[in-house]
Write an enzyme that holds these catalytic residues in place. Structure first.
Site, PDB file in Angstrom:
ATOM      1  N   ASP A 397       0.828  -1.194   0.000  1.00 59.96           N
ATOM      2  CA  ASP A 397       0.000   0.000   0.000  1.00 59.96           C
ATOM      3  C   ASP A 397       0.870   1.256   0.000  1.00 59.96           C
ATOM      4  OD1 ASP A 397      -2.809   1.037   0.320  1.00 59.96           O
ATOM      5  OD2 ASP A 397      -1.926   1.927   2.119  1.00 59.96           O
ATOM      6  N   GLU A 426       1.492  -0.654  -5.176  1.00 60.35           N
ATOM      7  CA  GLU A 426       0.262   0.128  -5.361  1.00 60.35           C
ATOM      8  C   GLU A 426       0.650   1.608  -5.270  1.00 60.35           C
ATOM      9  OE1 GLU A 426      -3.452   2.253  -3.814  1.00 60.35           O
ATOM     10  OE2 GLU A 426      -1.608   1.887  -2.708  1.00 60.35           O
TER      11      GLU A 426
END
Length: 684
Positions: A397, A426
């Site tokens: 993330d 990401e």
């Protein structure tokens, strides 16, 4: 960390070899490949004067020995740009180089083909040719030739020396296509000049090609009590969903964070600041008195339950990916045990995460400049805890908000002990950051695909990610995520979801969907590109029986089935965009030559694997177009170069129909019936 070193001086060599690719920052980091992947190698090769030059791409295995080599072709006449294709067949740290060389046969064939027909120095040219072929057949490599090639070249040497035969016949014998092909396979090379040797890291196949399915395990099996509160789903109830995910052909089940969630500043439904009793909070607000990043939310189960989930996934042919979100709720144990890991503001409070005007009061970001050694070691420990529990992939993330030198260190540490583990970045951010994350070790990356909608945007982006960039940054195409519901899908209905699924599944070797895609969940929260009643902030059990009526689940399964059946769809750097006459129709193809096909998948294959995709980008109306196909890219151009256009068959892998096509076929796609053709191309 070691500091960068300047590139060492290297003499230019007898025959210059310049601008070699794929090379990352002069070899500072390795280019990437997977077993069976076809790796394009290019270089600029030239020399003084008019003598012909040629080049060979050479592949070295992890043992440093020559594994294979491939002839290179001049793909830009006048610009001296040569290209060849290498194909590693196992994981490990490989390397390659380009060898440039003087080509005496090409020089002689060129000159003789001009002089002999013109009656200039006829016997002299043929005598020199005879001497050249004597050298060819007496070189050591002659023993490595096939019997047919060796006999042919020996015959040429004899006939060139036979002055009783007409000069034209002797020249024709020496310059026929079979001779050129034999000398392409094993040439006579003089004044060979190698380039530097460059690194090529070969990861396992799933690093390049695979399909991901994202789920919130707490939603699977969640139930609402009579008083309105909720009972969380568990690993046991979530595991019941695995057979259906596997039946749709997915390779990876990706779990959003499964750790304890803080209560301080907990977010309520739809990202409100007013959490109600029973609101589960965002799983990205990690940490509570019950534990942090190495702990499991007690509502989901125990470590034993998680391992049972992993085992059930494996039994269904799925690997498990886990979100790695390096941030903390105010209740995380690290906050009290390691306050030095966070930014303390002038008023003594710890700074929460912000992306003005957005505020994330429930999250404290780590400050990697304060005790980096301690943070580095702890994150590595956490990652290894999950690897020991069966996780083989991590979706990271927001890696672009952490230091690059940290990621380079962490990924190298994990690779040294667990090279099978894959990291997906990401990072929806600036190109330089996205690409550098890939350079330093991330195996895959989310992309801008989600926002590429028009024909021009789609074509440009497919060419970009499938070009030289593909040597480092492997794209992962996602139509939606739990954070993103783009406008195209908000308004596109079932057909829009089908269009984006086809583009994602065929436009990139790796793609993924977020749970609920099968149900065409497309209602946005007003003013933002995300779903209303976002699953990040509440339980969201779904009625999966409704998916059968919409047909998207069936399409997803068929797309994954087609991807597995076609090696061409498992490659990245093999894409060609074709011209269409309608701005709502896009066409592109992928091709793998027969000699590069995996023997295990297509035993005795003598035909290229070619897939042609034609998509109607308009989810509301039927669109018609003529396709102007690049026959050479499809492997259909006539070898004699004649302009007669061939007819060939195409088989639609989605509808089962077969069509007879030529170079300029007509298509009509009605989104109410079929949004795309995914065509297997068969030469007539």
């Amino acid at each position: 960390m070691t500091s960068p070193q300047p590139t060492p001086y290297r003499p230019i060599g007898r025959i210059p070899v310049l601008e070699v690719s794929p090379v990352v920052e002069g070899g500072r980091w390795p280019a990437k490949a997977t077993p069976g992947e076809v790796v394009p190698v290019e270089a600029t090769v030239f020399r003084e004067g008019h003598d012909a030059v040629n080049a060979t791409a050479v592949l070295f295995g992890p043992d440093r020995r020559v594994h294979s080599w491939a002839p290179m072709d001049d793909v830009a006449p006048g610009l001296d740009r040569f290209r060849g294709f290498l194909q590693p067949d196992a994981e490990g740290d490989w390397s390659f180089r380009v060898e440039a060389w003087s080509d005496p046969y090409a020089t002689w064939a060129h000159d003789a083909s001009i002089k002999v027909p013109a009656g200039q120095d006829v016997e002299l040219m043929l005598t020199e040719g005879a001497r050249l072929f004597v050298e060819i057949i007496t070189q050591r490599l002659q023993k490595r030739r096939s019997r047919a090639d060796a006999e042919l070249l020996a015959q040429v040497a004899a006939e060139l020396a036979d002055t009783t035969r007409p000069p034209e016949a002797r020249l024709a014998m020496a310059t026929q296509q079979a001779v050129r092909e034999a000398l392409r396979r094993i040439p006579l090379r003089q004044q060979m000049t190698p380039s530097a040797t460059y690194p090529l890291r070969v990861h396992r196949r799933l690093a390049l090609a695979g399909s991901w399915y994202e789920m919130f395990p707490r939603s699977e099996g969640a139930t609402q009590r009579r008083d309105g509160t909720w009972r969380s789903g568990t690993f046991v109830s979530a595991a019941k969903r695995l057979p259906a995910i596997a039946a749709m052909g997915f390779d990876v089940v990706y779990l959003t964070p499964i750790h304890p969630i803080g209560t301080t500043f907990r977010k309520g439904r739809n990202n409100t600041l007013d959490a109600q009793p029973g609101d589960p909070g965002s799983p990205y607000a990690i940490g509570s008195p019950e534990g942090g990043h190495d702990a499991i939310h007690p509502d989901l189960g125990t470590e034993r339950g998680f391992k049972a989930f992993v085992a059930e996934a494996h039994a269904n042919g799925l690997e498990v990916a886990l979100d790695l979100a390096l941030q903390c709720s105010p209740d995380h144990p690290w906050v009290t045990e390691h306050p030095e890991w966070f930014t303390v503001r002038a008023d003594g409070t710890i700074a929460y995460a912000e992306n003005p005007p957005k505020k994330y009061q429930d999250i404290y970001p780590l400050n990697f400049d304060r005790d980096p050694q301690g943070i580095y070691a702890e994150v590595l420990r956490v990652v290894r805890v999950w690897i020991d529990r069966g996780v083989t992939l991590f979706r990271v993330d927001n890696p672009h908000t952490k230091p690059l030198d940290f990621w380079e260190w962490l990924l190298a540490q994990v690779h040294a002990t667990n090279p099978e583990v894959i990291f997906l970045s990401e990072a929806f951010t600036k190109p330089a950051m996205m690409q550098t994350l890939a350079r330093i070790g991330f195996h895959q990356s989310y992309t801008y695909f989600t926002w590429r909608n028009t024909k021009e945007e789609v074509e440009e982006y497919l060419a970009e990610v499938g070009g030289e960039q593909g040597a480092v940054m492997r794209p992962s195409f996602w139509p939606t995520t739990h954070d993103i519901l783009p406008p195209y899908l908000q308004a596109g209905g079932v057909a829009g979801f089908a269009v984006r699924a086809v583009l994602a599944a065929t436009g990139s070797p790796t793609w993924g969907i977020y749970s609920g895609y099968e149900l065409v969940e497309n209602v946005p929260r007003p003013g933002v590109e995300e779903q209303i009643d976002n699953e990040k902030y509440e339980y969201k059990p779904r009625d999966w029986s409704r998916a059968d009526d919409l047909g998207i689940a069936m399409l997803l399964g068929r797309l994954n089935e087609v991807r597995r059946a076609h090696p061409a769809l498992q490659q990245l750097r093999n894409i060609t965009v074709h011209t269409t006459t309608n701005d709502q129709v896009v066409a592109f193809s992928r091709r793998v030559r027969a000699e590069h096909l995996p023997a295990a998948g297509r035993p005795g294959a003598t035909q290229d694997d070619v897939v042609l995709v034609v998509v109607n980008l308009d989810p509301h109306q039927a669109q018609e177009s003529t396709l102007l196909l690049d026959l050479e890219a499809l492997g259909l151009a006539r070898p004699d170069g004649t302009e007669d256009q061939p007819f060939f068959a195409v088989h639609d892998e989605l509808s089962g129909q077969t069509f007879g096509w030529g170079a300029h076929p007509y298509v009509r796609l009605d989104p109410q019936q079929q949004v795309a053709h995914v065509l297997r191309v068969d030469p007539a």
